[in-house]
Motif scaffolding. Structure first.
Motif, PDB file in Angstrom:
ATOM      1  N   LEU A 182       4.143   5.338  11.995  1.00  0.00           N
ATOM      2  CA  LEU A 182       4.325   5.210  10.547  1.00  0.00           C
ATOM      3  C   LEU A 182       3.367   4.163   9.975  1.00  0.00           C
ATOM      4  CD1 LEU A 182       8.154   5.317   9.771  1.00  0.00           C
ATOM      5  CD2 LEU A 182       6.350   6.634   8.632  1.00  0.00           C
ATOM      6  N   ALA A 183       3.264   3.051  10.701  1.00  0.00           N
ATOM      7  CA  ALA A 183       2.363   1.986  10.249  1.00  0.00           C
ATOM      8  C   ALA A 183       0.936   2.519  10.177  1.00  0.00           C
ATOM      9  CB  ALA A 183       2.455   0.785  11.195  1.00  0.00           C
ATOM     10  N   GLU A 184       0.520   3.238  11.181  1.00  0.00           N
ATOM     11  CA  GLU A 184      -0.847   3.765  11.210  1.00  0.00           C
ATOM     12  C   GLU A 184      -1.090   4.757  10.079  1.00  0.00           C
ATOM     13  OE1 GLU A 184      -1.203   5.213  15.164  1.00  0.00           O
ATOM     14  OE2 GLU A 184      -1.802   3.254  15.976  1.00  0.00           O
ATOM     15  N   LEU A 185      -0.100   5.579   9.818  1.00  0.00           N
ATOM     16  CA  LEU A 185      -0.234   6.548   8.734  1.00  0.00           C
ATOM     17  C   LEU A 185      -0.396   5.869   7.382  1.00  0.00           C
ATOM     18  CD1 LEU A 185       2.376   9.208   9.857  1.00  0.00           C
ATOM     19  CD2 LEU A 185      -0.098   9.544   9.640  1.00  0.00           C
ATOM     20  N   HIS A 186       0.141   4.647   7.275  1.00  0.00           N
ATOM     21  CA  HIS A 186       0.016   3.871   6.028  1.00  0.00           C
ATOM     22  C   HIS A 186      -1.184   2.934   6.066  1.00  0.00           C
ATOM     23  CE1 HIS A 186       4.188   5.169   5.283  1.00  0.00           C
ATOM     24  NE2 HIS A 186       3.917   4.904   4.018  1.00  0.00           N
ATOM     25  N   LYS A 187      -2.047   3.103   7.077  1.00  0.00           N
ATOM     26  CA  LYS A 187      -3.181   2.200   7.280  1.00  0.00           C
ATOM     27  C   LYS A 187      -2.721   0.743   7.380  1.00  0.00           C
ATOM     28  CE  LYS A 187      -6.933   4.999   5.420  1.00  0.00           C
ATOM     29  NZ  LYS A 187      -6.229   6.185   4.851  1.00  0.00           N
TER      30      LYS A 187
ATOM     31  N   GLN B 203       1.782  -5.364   9.285  1.00  0.00           N
ATOM     32  CA  GLN B 203       1.090  -5.961   8.143  1.00  0.00           C
ATOM     33  C   GLN B 203       0.417  -4.863   7.345  1.00  0.00           C
ATOM     34  OE1 GLN B 203      -1.913  -9.249   8.746  1.00  0.00           O
ATOM     35  NE2 GLN B 203      -3.272  -7.649   7.978  1.00  0.00           N
ATOM     36  N   ILE B 204       0.597  -4.931   6.004  1.00  0.00           N
ATOM     37  CA  ILE B 204      -0.105  -3.969   5.161  1.00  0.00           C
ATOM     38  C   ILE B 204      -0.757  -4.702   4.000  1.00  0.00           C
ATOM     39  CG2 ILE B 204       2.045  -3.404   3.897  1.00  0.00           C
ATOM     40  CD1 ILE B 204       0.810  -0.546   3.509  1.00  0.00           C
ATOM     41  N   VAL B 205      -1.986  -4.314   3.676  1.00  0.00           N
ATOM     42  CA  VAL B 205      -2.670  -4.766   2.461  1.00  0.00           C
ATOM     43  C   VAL B 205      -3.048  -3.492   1.723  1.00  0.00           C
ATOM     44  CG1 VAL B 205      -4.644  -5.979   1.499  1.00  0.00           C
ATOM     45  CG2 VAL B 205      -3.588  -6.796   3.628  1.00  0.00           C
ATOM     46  N   ALA B 206      -2.427  -3.279   0.589  1.00  0.00           N
ATOM     47  CA  ALA B 206      -2.636  -1.992  -0.087  1.00  0.00           C
ATOM     48  C   ALA B 206      -2.209  -2.089  -1.537  1.00  0.00           C
ATOM     49  CB  ALA B 206      -1.829  -0.907   0.626  1.00  0.00           C
ATOM     50  N   ARG B 207      -2.371  -0.977  -2.249  1.00  0.00           N
ATOM     51  CA  ARG B 207      -1.859  -0.901  -3.614  1.00  0.00           C
ATOM     52  C   ARG B 207      -0.343  -1.105  -3.574  1.00  0.00           C
ATOM     53  NH1 ARG B 207      -4.038   4.577  -5.202  1.00  0.00           N
ATOM     54  NH2 ARG B 207      -1.824   4.970  -5.468  1.00  0.00           N
TER      55      ARG B 207
ATOM     56  N   ASP C 242       2.151   0.316  -4.840  1.00  0.00           N
ATOM     57  CA  ASP C 242       2.998   1.503  -4.650  1.00  0.00           C
ATOM     58  C   ASP C 242       2.938   2.000  -3.210  1.00  0.00           C
ATOM     59  OD1 ASP C 242       0.298   2.141  -5.331  1.00  0.00           O
ATOM     60  OD2 ASP C 242       0.870   4.244  -5.603  1.00  0.00           O
ATOM     61  N   LEU C 243       1.787   1.792  -2.531  1.00  0.00           N
ATOM     62  CA  LEU C 243       1.680   2.203  -1.121  1.00  0.00           C
ATOM     63  C   LEU C 243       2.448   1.233  -0.227  1.00  0.00           C
ATOM     64  CD1 LEU C 243      -2.086   3.269  -1.098  1.00  0.00           C
ATOM     65  CD2 LEU C 243      -0.041   4.720  -1.333  1.00  0.00           C
ATOM     66  N   VAL C 244       2.450  -0.033  -0.611  1.00  0.00           N
ATOM     67  CA  VAL C 244       3.255  -1.015   0.120  1.00  0.00           C
ATOM     68  C   VAL C 244       4.719  -0.602   0.023  1.00  0.00           C
ATOM     69  CG1 VAL C 244       4.019  -3.429   0.196  1.00  0.00           C
ATOM     70  CG2 VAL C 244       1.603  -2.888  -0.243  1.00  0.00           C
ATOM     71  N   GLN C 245       5.115  -0.216  -1.195  1.00  0.00           N
ATOM     72  CA  GLN C 245       6.511   0.188  -1.399  1.00  0.00           C
ATOM     73  C   GLN C 245       6.854   1.410  -0.551  1.00  0.00           C
ATOM     74  OE1 GLN C 245       8.791  -1.607  -3.133  1.00  0.00           O
ATOM     75  NE2 GLN C 245      10.217  -0.149  -2.185  1.00  0.00           N
ATOM     76  N   SER C 246       5.891   2.317  -0.445  1.00  0.00           N
ATOM     77  CA  SER C 246       6.117   3.529   0.345  1.00  0.00           C
ATOM     78  C   SER C 246       6.359   3.184   1.820  1.00  0.00           C
ATOM     79  CB  SER C 246       4.901   4.447   0.164  1.00  0.00           C
ATOM     80  OG  SER C 246       4.802   5.352   1.216  1.00  0.00           O
ATOM     81  N   LEU C 247       5.564   2.239   2.338  1.00  0.00           N
ATOM     82  CA  LEU C 247       5.770   1.808   3.727  1.00  0.00           C
ATOM     83  C   LEU C 247       7.142   1.158   3.893  1.00  0.00           C
ATOM     84  CD1 LEU C 247       4.684   1.294   6.636  1.00  0.00           C
ATOM     85  CD2 LEU C 247       3.828  -0.904   5.792  1.00  0.00           C
ATOM     86  N   VAL C 248       7.486   0.314   2.926  1.00  0.00           N
ATOM     87  CA  VAL C 248       8.781  -0.370   2.992  1.00  0.00           C
ATOM     88  C   VAL C 248       9.907   0.666   3.006  1.00  0.00           C
ATOM     89  CG1 VAL C 248      10.370  -1.910   1.747  1.00  0.00           C
ATOM     90  CG2 VAL C 248       7.926  -2.473   1.890  1.00  0.00           C
TER      91      VAL C 248
END
Lengths: 170, 569
Positions: A110-115, A129-133, A135-141
């Motif tokens: 899942l983490a990889e799919l969200h970069k 760890q995610i650095v993203a827009r 809304d994409l951070v929210q999607s990972l969460v």
């Protein structure tokens, strides 16, 4: 009325880096009953100037009040509502997720799919760890919340206007 | 080459350089070095010792409103500084320039809950225009210079400078106040007219209006735009109302005056507001006491709002034409674009309402007993039709004063309109008298509010100022009682007052006084007070009664409760 629609706005305030300035701004938001969804503060390219990025929710009229009330603060240098600008919006999040051998692979996938990347591993947890827009951070969460999120930290959104790109021949 | 001075000296050097002739304060541990420097170096600033620090901030307010220059108050750390806050909040709401200097515990004790420590920067932050905590002597002159600049420029307001005790004691070499440059990149109070397009839109609306009115607020006075306001009103024959703080910006005796509007404004004014088709607000905040329920205010009107402060435009009401700029410069550009006009039908209609207001007037009822409106009216007559400054407290007497004392002179009414601070009148009048030594200054207060700061009798007596006091005594917290009558089924919870003998108290301070119980004695008593060379105290004993009209809080101005007539009683 369009004016009554509640919308999310991203506002940047450039402020003098003086003691109490955060106190003034945060106090203003609570006193005037404005919402802060996230707030991020740090220094800028210019010594003595800090940059605050607010994400706030309200009507267009609320936003005019936020803007004029912030501008009235003596230590506020400039305000810009960048919501409708072509801008780069980024947020960083760290998520400590419960992951044992049965589901560790699923979390990593899942983490990889969200970069996103895995930055810490123990026998029963992972830190993603995610650095993203935002809304994409929210999607990972949202996706990782199907597993157990033990701890989460988010920086809130920061924003920068894109520079004007010259088209070929210009 | 500058001087070698202590921080305490810098405070006085700055005050002298800013042209401060008087300050109001009370010493204490954390401000002792400042007080010592005043005595040691004999700076040419008169210090007025107050009885309680709240008095100091109201005195600075009275001085600030009267002169337009920042009033200065001084207090020690902790309780001393906190006691200033009521006055600073009052001044902040009403745009009054004040510079407050407070002592703070030594740097080493900051944040350690030492004796008399409180976070004064934090406490004062939401109720001042700006504030400073100075922990380094190098910043002190800068902070005070900026404080004066911020307090008096743009939309005026109170600024507090909190100075730690060790800063006061530290020595600085090469100090030169004049050489300090204001460094406020985020603050530009440059006065300018509004943009031409918005002025043109305003002019178009006014030219097309059939039933226009103007509401003038204190901003007109702060911009010194009274003459321009009058020129505009007369040119286009537009009736002029004021806000409570706008009283004095347009002569109440002018044929176009429709008095003031809102909760206890005149009925014809509220009718005009509710029926007008274009409403031009000039330098008025349009707060809830004026507007009633926001969405019911002036329902037929396009609203044009001229204000210096962009955050006021659209804060409470939806404004059709925002005009952000200085009232004086903006009106000067607006007037040539507004056509001469008459509006006879509209003015006739307003005069019909005005006649109806007069019929219901308390003073047109045949009453033999002494009442507050009569006192206000007599005071107006006996001060050469209002050639004096009246400083009111807050409550029923404040509304009656505003209704029955026909103010024609700019800044002739000082009142806590925004914050509604009971206890304001006596100390503010002391400050006002220092600001205008030749002016006849009257306190008009109720028995409830007056007692909150009555202790400033001491300051008044010590300074022997010729402030005259008219106490309206109905032995009730009258305005609260009125609400209890109307909304709480006459349950007088906490409103009856068991009052002391006020004249005896005044006498104990050496202030002569007199009780007035008969209508026939009012004029004589006022003349007696005027003739006396010094402070004088008059107590008028009046019955408990209601101020009319009355717009219930949160209701429309159209729903005002009128005074019962003989027929309806």
């Amino acid at each position: 009325m369009a004016d009554q629609t509640m919308e999310k706005h991203t506002i940047i305030a450039w402020v003098e880096d003086k003691p109490g300035v955060l106190y003034r701004i945060a106090g203003l938001f609570s006193r005037r009953n404005f919402n802060i969804e996230s707030l991020s503060v740090a220094q800028t390219e210019e010594p003595g100037v800090s940059r605050m990025t607010f994400v706030t929710i309200g009507t267009a009229r609320d936003m005019r009040q936020v803007h004029t009330q912030l501008n009235k603060q003596i230590n506020v240098l400039r305000i810009e509502d960048v919501t409708d600008n072509p801008s780069i919006d980024r947020e960083l999040a760290l998520l400590k997720v419960k992951a044992v051998s049965e589901n560790r692979h699923e979390v990593v996938q899942l983490a990889e799919l969200h970069k996103a990347s895995v930055v810490d591993v123990t026998i029963d947890s992972l830190v993603v760890q995610i650095v993203a827009r935002p809304d994409l951070v929210q999607s990972l969460v949202d996706n990782l919340s199907h597993f157990e999120i033990i701890e989460m930290v988010r920086t809130g959104s920061v924003s920068m206007n894109r520079s004007y790109r010259r088209k070929a021949g210009e | 080459m500058g001087k070698t001075v202590t921080g305490a000296q810098i405070v006085w050097e700055a005050l002298v350089a800013e042209g401060v002739d008087v300050c109001f304060g009370m010493p204490g541990g954390a401000i002792l070095p400042v007080y010592d420097a005043l005595a040691k170096y004999e700076y040419p600033v008169k210090h007025v010792l107050v009885t309680h620090e709240q008095g100091a901030s109201h005195m600075a307010d009275g001085y600030g409103r009267t002169t337009g220059r920042p009033g200065v108050c001084i207090a020690t750390s902790g309780p001393g500084a906190i006691n200033l806050m009521t006055g600073l909040a009052t001044a902040n709401m009403d745009s009054v320039p004040i510079v407050a200097i407070t002592g703070q515990v030594p740097n080493i004790l900051l944040g350690r809950d030492g004796f008399q420590e409180a976070d004064i920067l934090g406490v004062s932050l939401p109720i001042t225009k700006h504030n400073y905590l100075v922990t380094d002597i190098k910043d002190l002159g800068q902070a005070i210079k900026e404080a004066f600049y911020i307090a008096r420029s743009g939309r005026p307001g109170p600024v507090l400078v909190d100075v730690t005790k060790d800063v006061q004691n530290t020595v600085l070499e090469d100090f030169d106040y004049d050489a300090i440059e204001i460094d406020l990149p985020g603050y530009d109070p440059t006065m300018s007219a509004a943009d031409a397009a918005s002025i043109a839109r305003a002019a178009k609306l006014l030219n097309e209006a059939e039933r226009p009115i103007i509401i003038s607020g204190q901003g007109t006075s702060l911009a010194k735009a009274e003459a321009e306001l009058r020129e505009l009103a007369e040119k286009a024959q537009i009736p002029v109302a004021t806000s409570l703080l706008g009283i004095g910006t347009f002569p109440t005796t002018h044929p176009l005056s429709i008095s003031w509007g809102g909760m206890h404004g005149d009925a014809h004014c509220n009718y005009a507001i509710q029926d007008c088709d274009v409403l031009l607000a000039v330098g008025a905040r349009l707060d809830d006491r004026l507007t009633g329920a926001f969405d019911t205010f002036a329902p037929k009107a396009k609203i044009v709002h001229i204000d210096l402060d962009p955050s006021e435009v659209g804060k409470n009401l939806i404004i059709d034409t925002p005009v952000v700029g200085d009232a004086l410069l903006t009106l000067r550009e607006l007037i040539p674009q507004v056509e001469s006009n008459e509006h006879p039908a509209w003015i006739d209609q307003i005069n019909e309402w005005r006649g109806e207001t007069a019929e219901r007037d308390i003073l047109s009822q045949e009453r033999d007993d002494l009442n507050a409106p009569y006192v206000c009216q007599q005071l107006w007559h006996l001060t050469n039709e209002g050639d004096c400054t009246v400083v009111t407290d807050v409550g029923q007497h404040q509304m009656w004063e505003a209704q029955y004392f026909k103010h024609t002179k700019r800044r002739s009414l000082l009142t806590s309109g925004g914050l509604g601070t009971m206890g304001y009148a006596l100390p503010a009048a002391i400050g006002a008298q220092f600001g205008a030594p030749d002016e006849e200054v009257w306190v008009m207060a109720g028995d409830g509010g007056f007692q909150m700061t009555m202790i400033e009798f001491k300051t008044l007596a010590e300074q022997n100022l010729p402030v005259k006091i008219a106490l309206i005594n109905n032995s009730f917290l009258g305005m609260v009682q009125q609400w209890q009558d109307v909304f709480y089924d006459k349950r007088y919870s906490g409103t009856p007052l068991k009052n002391p003998n006020f004249v005896q108290i005044a006498d104990a301070y050496g202030i002569p006084g007199r009780i007035v119980t008969e209508k026939a004695d009012v004029a004589d008593a006022i003349r007696e007070a005027q003739a006396y060379d010094g402070p004088y105290f008059l107590e008028f004993r009046v019955p408990a009664e209601h101020v009319y009209p009355m717009v219930p809080a949160g209701k429309s101005n159209a729903d005002m409760i009128r005074r019962p007539t003989a027929a309806t009683e």
